[in-house]
Design a protein around this motif. Sequence first.
Motif, PDB file in Angstrom:
ATOM      1  N   GLU A   1       9.755   5.139  -3.387  1.00  0.00           N
ATOM      2  CA  GLU A   1       8.874   4.943  -2.495  1.00  0.00           C
ATOM      3  C   GLU A   1       8.893   5.044  -1.004  1.00  0.00           C
ATOM      4  OE1 GLU A   1       7.793   0.879  -3.319  1.00  0.00           O
ATOM      5  OE2 GLU A   1       6.407   1.248  -5.169  1.00  0.00           O
ATOM      6  N   TYR A   2       9.582   5.555  -0.504  1.00  0.00           N
ATOM      7  CA  TYR A   2      10.082   6.650  -0.046  1.00  0.00           C
ATOM      8  C   TYR A   2      10.085   7.278   1.095  1.00  0.00           C
ATOM      9  CZ  TYR A   2      12.792   2.014  -0.226  1.00  0.00           C
ATOM     10  OH  TYR A   2      13.585   0.996  -0.670  1.00  0.00           O
ATOM     11  N   PHE A   3       9.763   7.493   2.538  1.00  0.00           N
ATOM     12  CA  PHE A   3       9.223   9.040   2.869  1.00  0.00           C
ATOM     13  C   PHE A   3      10.528  10.117   2.572  1.00  0.00           C
ATOM     14  CE2 PHE A   3       5.540   7.190   5.573  1.00  0.00           C
ATOM     15  CZ  PHE A   3       4.776   8.039   5.330  1.00  0.00           C
ATOM     16  N   GLY A   4      10.593  11.487   2.101  1.00  0.00           N
ATOM     17  CA  GLY A   4      11.622  12.745   1.930  1.00  0.00           C
ATOM     18  C   GLY A   4      11.952  12.633   3.129  1.00  0.00           C
ATOM     19  N   VAL A   5      12.949  12.507   3.504  1.00  0.00           N
ATOM     20  CA  VAL A   5      13.145  13.630   5.209  1.00  0.00           C
ATOM     21  C   VAL A   5      14.307  14.514   4.689  1.00  0.00           C
ATOM     22  CG1 VAL A   5      12.066  11.829   6.561  1.00  0.00           C
ATOM     23  CG2 VAL A   5      14.966  11.464   6.109  1.00  0.00           C
TER      24      VAL A   5
ATOM     25  N   ALA B   1       0.225   8.823  -0.204  1.00  0.00           N
ATOM     26  CA  ALA B   1      -0.352   9.549  -0.884  1.00  0.00           C
ATOM     27  C   ALA B   1      -0.306  11.302   0.464  1.00  0.00           C
ATOM     28  CB  ALA B   1      -1.552   9.767  -0.786  1.00  0.00           C
ATOM     29  N   ASN B   2      -0.143  11.413   1.417  1.00  0.00           N
ATOM     30  CA  ASN B   2       0.055  12.512   1.703  1.00  0.00           C
ATOM     31  C   ASN B   2       1.159  13.200   2.275  1.00  0.00           C
ATOM     32  OD1 ASN B   2      -3.228  13.365   1.443  1.00  0.00           O
ATOM     33  ND2 ASN B   2      -3.550  12.113   2.943  1.00  0.00           N
ATOM     34  N   ALA B   3       2.159  12.531   1.638  1.00  0.00           N
ATOM     35  CA  ALA B   3       3.388  13.230   2.519  1.00  0.00           C
ATOM     36  C   ALA B   3       4.065  14.004   1.776  1.00  0.00           C
ATOM     37  CB  ALA B   3       4.681  12.058   1.891  1.00  0.00           C
ATOM     38  N   PRO B   4       4.607  15.018   2.519  1.00  0.00           N
ATOM     39  CA  PRO B   4       4.936  16.671   1.925  1.00  0.00           C
ATOM     40  C   PRO B   4       6.299  16.541   1.081  1.00  0.00           C
ATOM     41  CG  PRO B   4       5.667  16.157   4.760  1.00  0.00           C
ATOM     42  CD  PRO B   4       4.894  14.693   4.099  1.00  0.00           C
ATOM     43  N   ASP B   5       7.348  14.853   1.071  1.00  0.00           N
ATOM     44  CA  ASP B   5       7.857  14.884   0.792  1.00  0.00           C
ATOM     45  C   ASP B   5       8.394  13.395   0.402  1.00  0.00           C
ATOM     46  OD1 ASP B   5      10.304  15.860  -0.982  1.00  0.00           O
ATOM     47  OD2 ASP B   5      11.585  15.633   0.476  1.00  0.00           O
ATOM     48  N   ARG B   6       8.161  12.996  -0.776  1.00  0.00           N
ATOM     49  CA  ARG B   6       9.078  11.642  -1.109  1.00  0.00           C
ATOM     50  C   ARG B   6      10.219  11.648  -1.897  1.00  0.00           C
ATOM     51  NH1 ARG B   6       3.728   8.856  -3.871  1.00  0.00           N
ATOM     52  NH2 ARG B   6       5.404   7.374  -4.377  1.00  0.00           N
TER      53      ARG B   6
ATOM     54  N   GLN C   1       0.395  -1.241   0.306  1.00  0.00           N
ATOM     55  CA  GLN C   1       0.104   0.121   0.031  1.00  0.00           C
ATOM     56  C   GLN C   1       0.797   1.391  -0.086  1.00  0.00           C
ATOM     57  OE1 GLN C   1      -2.890  -0.040   3.309  1.00  0.00           O
ATOM     58  NE2 GLN C   1      -4.042  -1.841   2.863  1.00  0.00           N
ATOM     59  N   ALA C   2       2.216   1.434  -0.627  1.00  0.00           N
ATOM     60  CA  ALA C   2       2.543   2.237  -0.759  1.00  0.00           C
ATOM     61  C   ALA C   2       1.870   3.468  -1.145  1.00  0.00           C
ATOM     62  CB  ALA C   2       4.118   1.507  -1.565  1.00  0.00           C
ATOM     63  N   GLU C   3       1.584   3.259  -1.930  1.00  0.00           N
ATOM     64  CA  GLU C   3       0.797   4.821  -2.871  1.00  0.00           C
ATOM     65  C   GLU C   3      -0.059   5.099  -1.906  1.00  0.00           C
ATOM     66  OE1 GLU C   3       0.900   6.347  -5.623  1.00  0.00           O
ATOM     67  OE2 GLU C   3       2.822   5.223  -5.568  1.00  0.00           O
ATOM     68  N   LYS C   4      -0.761   4.487  -1.061  1.00  0.00           N
ATOM     69  CA  LYS C   4      -1.574   5.295  -0.338  1.00  0.00           C
ATOM     70  C   LYS C   4      -0.912   5.618   1.185  1.00  0.00           C
ATOM     71  CE  LYS C   4      -6.113   1.577  -1.127  1.00  0.00           C
ATOM     72  NZ  LYS C   4      -6.594   0.706  -0.356  1.00  0.00           N
ATOM     73  N   VAL C   5      -0.126   4.910   1.357  1.00  0.00           N
ATOM     74  CA  VAL C   5       0.385   5.402   2.300  1.00  0.00           C
ATOM     75  C   VAL C   5       0.962   6.652   2.321  1.00  0.00           C
ATOM     76  CG1 VAL C   5       2.830   5.312   3.639  1.00  0.00           C
ATOM     77  CG2 VAL C   5       0.723   3.075   3.722  1.00  0.00           C
TER      78      VAL C   5
END
Length: 97
Positions: A88-92, A80-85, A74-78
Amino acid sequence: MSLDAATVRRVANLARLRLDETEVEKLQAELNGILDWIEQLQQVDTDGVEPMAGGAPVEVKLPWRADAVTDGAQAEKVLANAPDREGEYFGVPKVVE
Protein backbone atom coordinates in the motif's frame (compact mmCIF):
# COMPACT_ATOMS: atom_id res chain seq x y z
CA MET A 1 -15.18 62.20 -8.70
CA SER A 2 -12.73 62.31 -11.56
CA LEU A 3 -9.02 61.59 -11.61
CA ASP A 4 -6.63 63.77 -13.57
CA ALA A 5 -3.52 62.50 -15.36
CA ALA A 6 -1.20 63.60 -12.52
CA THR A 7 -3.17 61.55 -9.99
CA VAL A 8 -3.11 58.51 -12.30
CA ARG A 9 0.67 58.86 -12.65
CA ARG A 10 1.02 59.07 -8.85
CA VAL A 11 -1.14 55.95 -8.36
CA ALA A 12 0.87 54.12 -11.01
CA ASN A 13 4.11 55.16 -9.30
CA LEU A 14 2.84 53.92 -5.92
CA ALA A 15 1.86 50.62 -7.58
CA ARG A 16 5.33 50.45 -9.17
CA LEU A 17 3.86 50.60 -12.69
CA ARG A 18 5.75 52.23 -15.53
CA LEU A 19 3.28 53.84 -17.96
CA ASP A 20 3.74 55.86 -21.12
CA GLU A 21 1.35 58.69 -22.03
CA THR A 22 -1.10 56.54 -24.02
CA GLU A 23 -1.31 54.08 -21.14
CA VAL A 24 -1.90 56.94 -18.68
CA GLU A 25 -4.84 58.18 -20.77
CA LYS A 26 -6.29 54.66 -21.05
CA LEU A 27 -5.88 53.97 -17.32
CA GLN A 28 -7.38 57.38 -16.49
CA ALA A 29 -10.50 56.52 -18.50
CA GLU A 30 -10.78 53.07 -16.89
CA LEU A 31 -10.33 54.39 -13.34
CA ASN A 32 -12.85 57.19 -13.93
CA GLY A 33 -15.33 54.60 -15.21
CA ILE A 34 -14.85 52.53 -12.05
CA LEU A 35 -15.33 55.59 -9.86
CA ASP A 36 -18.53 56.45 -11.77
CA TRP A 37 -19.89 52.96 -11.02
CA ILE A 38 -19.02 53.39 -7.34
CA GLU A 39 -20.88 56.71 -7.25
CA GLN A 40 -23.90 54.98 -8.81
CA LEU A 41 -23.80 52.24 -6.20
CA GLN A 42 -23.61 54.78 -3.38
CA GLN A 43 -26.91 56.28 -4.57
CA VAL A 44 -28.80 53.01 -4.07
CA ASP A 45 -31.20 53.09 -1.12
CA THR A 46 -30.23 50.25 1.22
CA ASP A 47 -32.39 51.21 4.20
CA GLY A 48 -34.09 48.14 5.65
CA VAL A 49 -31.83 45.71 3.81
CA GLU A 50 -30.27 43.24 6.21
CA PRO A 51 -26.56 42.55 5.74
CA MET A 52 -25.63 39.12 4.45
CA ALA A 53 -22.52 37.03 4.94
CA GLY A 54 -21.81 34.43 2.30
CA GLY A 55 -25.38 34.50 0.99
CA ALA A 56 -26.92 33.10 4.18
CA PRO A 57 -28.47 34.78 7.21
CA VAL A 58 -26.10 35.40 10.10
CA GLU A 59 -27.87 32.86 12.33
CA VAL A 60 -27.01 29.97 9.99
CA LYS A 61 -23.80 28.19 10.97
CA LEU A 62 -22.02 25.48 9.09
CA PRO A 63 -21.76 22.12 10.83
CA TRP A 64 -18.33 21.07 12.02
CA ARG A 65 -17.05 17.61 11.24
CA ALA A 66 -15.28 15.53 13.81
CA ASP A 67 -11.56 16.22 13.91
CA ALA A 68 -10.26 12.69 13.55
CA VAL A 69 -6.98 11.47 12.08
CA THR A 70 -7.48 8.75 9.45
CA ASP A 71 -5.47 7.22 6.65
CA GLY A 72 -8.16 8.20 4.16
CA ALA A 73 -9.05 4.58 3.38
CA GLN A 74 -8.37 5.19 -0.31
CA ALA A 75 -5.06 3.44 -0.86
CA GLU A 76 -6.28 1.64 -3.99
CA LYS A 77 -7.52 4.86 -5.60
CA VAL A 78 -4.35 6.75 -4.70
CA LEU A 79 -2.03 4.01 -5.99
CA ALA A 80 -4.10 3.14 -9.07
CA ASN A 81 -1.78 5.03 -11.45
CA ALA A 82 1.47 4.63 -9.53
CA PRO A 83 4.32 3.46 -11.77
CA ASP A 84 5.61 1.19 -9.01
CA ARG A 85 4.13 0.13 -5.72
CA GLU A 86 5.03 -2.04 -2.79
CA GLY A 87 1.90 -3.14 -0.99
CA GLU A 88 0.00 0.00 0.00
CA TYR A 89 2.98 2.30 -0.57
CA PHE A 90 4.63 4.01 -3.52
CA GLY A 91 7.70 2.21 -4.79
CA VAL A 92 10.70 4.52 -5.21
CA PRO A 93 14.20 3.81 -6.48
CA LYS A 94 16.92 3.32 -3.90
CA VAL A 95 19.14 6.39 -3.56
CA VAL A 96 22.61 5.95 -2.12
CA GLU A 97 25.22 8.67 -2.14
